[in-house]
Design an enzyme around this catalytic site. Structure first.
Site, PDB file in Angstrom:
ATOM      1  N   SER A 305     -44.838 -23.204  36.125  1.00  6.05           N
ATOM      2  CA  SER A 305     -43.515 -22.610  36.009  1.00  6.05           C
ATOM      3  C   SER A 305     -43.574 -21.136  35.650  1.00  6.05           C
ATOM      4  O   SER A 305     -44.034 -20.319  36.438  1.00  6.05           O
ATOM      5  CB  SER A 305     -42.709 -23.414  34.974  1.00  6.05           C
ATOM      6  OG  SER A 305     -41.359 -23.079  35.003  1.00  6.05           O
ATOM      7  N   ASP A 316     -49.974 -10.321  43.038  1.00  2.00           N
ATOM      8  CA  ASP A 316     -49.404  -9.645  44.201  1.00  2.00           C
ATOM      9  C   ASP A 316     -49.459  -8.127  44.072  1.00  2.00           C
ATOM     10  O   ASP A 316     -49.659  -7.407  45.062  1.00  2.00           O
ATOM     11  CB  ASP A 316     -47.960 -10.089  44.417  1.00  2.00           C
ATOM     12  CG  ASP A 316     -47.863 -11.442  45.103  1.00  2.00           C
ATOM     13  OD1 ASP A 316     -48.922 -12.046  45.366  1.00  2.00           O
ATOM     14  OD2 ASP A 316     -46.735 -11.910  45.362  1.00  2.00           O
ATOM     15  N   LYS A 330     -45.259 -25.552  40.227  1.00  4.52           N
ATOM     16  CA  LYS A 330     -43.825 -25.809  40.041  1.00  4.52           C
ATOM     17  C   LYS A 330     -43.051 -24.538  40.357  1.00  4.52           C
ATOM     18  O   LYS A 330     -43.000 -23.613  39.553  1.00  4.52           O
ATOM     19  CB  LYS A 330     -43.511 -26.258  38.621  1.00  4.52           C
ATOM     20  CG  LYS A 330     -42.030 -26.585  38.449  1.00  4.52           C
ATOM     21  CD  LYS A 330     -41.676 -26.853  37.019  1.00  4.52           C
ATOM     22  CE  LYS A 330     -40.186 -27.138  36.915  1.00  4.52           C
ATOM     23  NZ  LYS A 330     -39.367 -25.978  37.366  1.00  4.52           N
TER      24      LYS A 330
END
Length: 449
Positions: A305, A316, A330
């Site tokens: 999460s 990224d 999740k």
């Protein structure tokens, strides 16, 4: 912003966490925000299905072995309707809703464990640091197959949670399946006060920050931890390890704040759903509490999460190297929608995406450097190592005398902090070695220029 972390009853009763969720921003810890406008789709009512429901309802009322009142039966119907959607949608009673707000402050009763659905029982997602569950050695991916004398196969998650609740100080026995092995674990329930952020120096100039959960204060605590580490090293912090292993997640805004502590620009995370209010975007500001320090992030299957939001954003933006194993996966957002009577509906309303547009739902974040969870044991060396310096008549090194006189014989130097670290925590030791190698290469590059 609130997140569902556990369903403990207030005070003495202990609860296992169902699954840490992210919530949309309309639910606030102080005070409640206006309820969202929900756009209902005006599809024709499925009359045949409604008649079928009414018939089943009446049959249960008439023929069930024990009398059952309308309120109870309708509540069961609501819970079943939500349980059929996905593992994270749920109906919250007034007591559950009240305890939800308590849980985000970091203190609750229970064993200190995050659990989820598994076909053979109850899945351990992550034990929380410094709790009965972590001290008992429970691990992510363990399956709870028995609670005291009750098998968990076929139980709903809420039924399992209820069985594991109890007063602090009372004993509970869990049957655990780990891979092909099964064993029993006895635990003592306790009031769990979770410290979200911990920090220490691994050795001079190399820091370590551990986040066990994302709570209301976590973003601020991370900034304070960074300031402390820089102060303890007179500003010369050469590398940092951010440990998100076995972190089940938490509050969305806290995850954004933690990622923002290491980023100076760009998107951190965005969400997409059917409702306009479910579409959100969060970006970094120009401030940089981390001062660009080389960063390694540790993740594993217990990182879920909000942990995956942080790891995905830093990966990224190429701000950190991720080490460990694939995260939990999740990638859905649960919104807590207030209902009348101080009840609430926890409903999956969106998916979140990393800055590059990745949805990690059921996929997880893949580390840049995959390191298996291993245990390191020293190799026995019955005979002393023999080197050139041990041979009779060996030629002396021209610098040997000077080195000894200066007390800098490298063969006798040991690290004052990391001795035994790699054996105790192999992944952490490997991350520290990578940071030190990174620093050596940077210094060599600067010397060449």
């Amino acid at each position: 912003m609130l997140s569902l972390k556990s369903y403990p009853r207030r005070g003495a009763l202990a609860g296992f966490s169902l699954l840490l969720t992210l919530t949309a921003p309309w639910l606030s810890a102080q005070p409640p925000a206006p309820e969202p406008q929900i756009l209902y789709v005006q599809d024709p009512l499925p009359l045949d299905e409604l008649r079928n429901f009414a018939e089943i309802y009446e049959r249960i009322k008439q023929a069930y072995v024990q009398p059952i009142d309308d309120n109870t039966l309708l509540e069961y119907a609501i819970k079943g309707m939500l349980a059929g959607l996905d593992p994270h949608s749920a109906y919250l009673s007034a007591q559950d809703y009240d305890n939800l707000q308590e849980s985000t402050e970091g203190e609750f009763g229970g064993l200190g464990i995050e659990v989820g659905v598994h076909e053979d029982g109850i899945l351990v997602i992550s034990p929380i640091d410094d709790t009965p569950a972590s001290r008992a050695g429970l691990k992510p991916q363990d399956v709870i197959i028995r609670i005291n004398q009750t098998p968990t196969r076929g139980l709903s998650l809420s039924q399992g949670v209820d069985l594991m609740r109890g007063a602090p100080g009372t004993q509970i026995e869990l049957g655990i399946r780990r891979g092909s092995q099964t064993f029993d674990v006895s635990l003592t329930r306790a009031v769990i006060a979770v410290t979200s952020v911990k920090t220490r120096l691994l050795e001079p100039h190399y820091g370590y920050i551990r986040i066990s959960q994302f709570q209301t204060r976590t973003g601020k605590d991370v900034q304070e931890a960074l300031a402390d580490l820089f102060a303890r090293n007179q500003g010369d912090l050469r590398g940092l390890i951010l440990d998100l292993r076995n972190n089940p997640g938490g509050i969305l805004q806290s995850a954004v704040a933690v990622a923002d502590a290491f980023l100076t620009e760009g998107l951190i995370v965005y969400t997409e759903g059917r409702l306009p209010d479910a579409e959100l975007r969060f970006s970094a500001d120009a401030q940089d509490p981390s001062q660009g320090v080389p960063l390694i992030v540790l993740i594993n299957a217990g990182s879920a999460s909000a942990s995956e939001i942080v790891a995905g954003a830093l990966q990224d933006h190429k701000r950190a190297v991720l080490m460990g194993s694939a995260s939990f996966g999740k990638g859905s957002v649960q919104s807590v929608l207030p209902l009348k009577g101080e009840r609430a509906l926890k409903l999956t309303t969106a998916l979140y995406f990393t800055p590059s547009g990745r949805s990690i739902q059921a996929q997880g974040i893949m580390p840049d450097i995959k390191v298996q969870n291993v245990r390191v044991t020293p190799v026995e060396q019955p005979n002393a190592e023999i080197r050139e310096a041990n041979l009779a008549g060996h030629l002396n090194n021209a610098q040997e005398d000077n080195t000894k006189a200066a007390g800098q014989n490298s063969s006798t130097q040991t690290s004052p902090v990391t001795s035994g670290l790699s054996a105790e925590d192999y992944l952490l030791g490997e991350a520290l070695n990578l940071l030190k190698g990174w620093q050596i290469l940077r210094a060599q590059h600067n010397d060449d220029n």
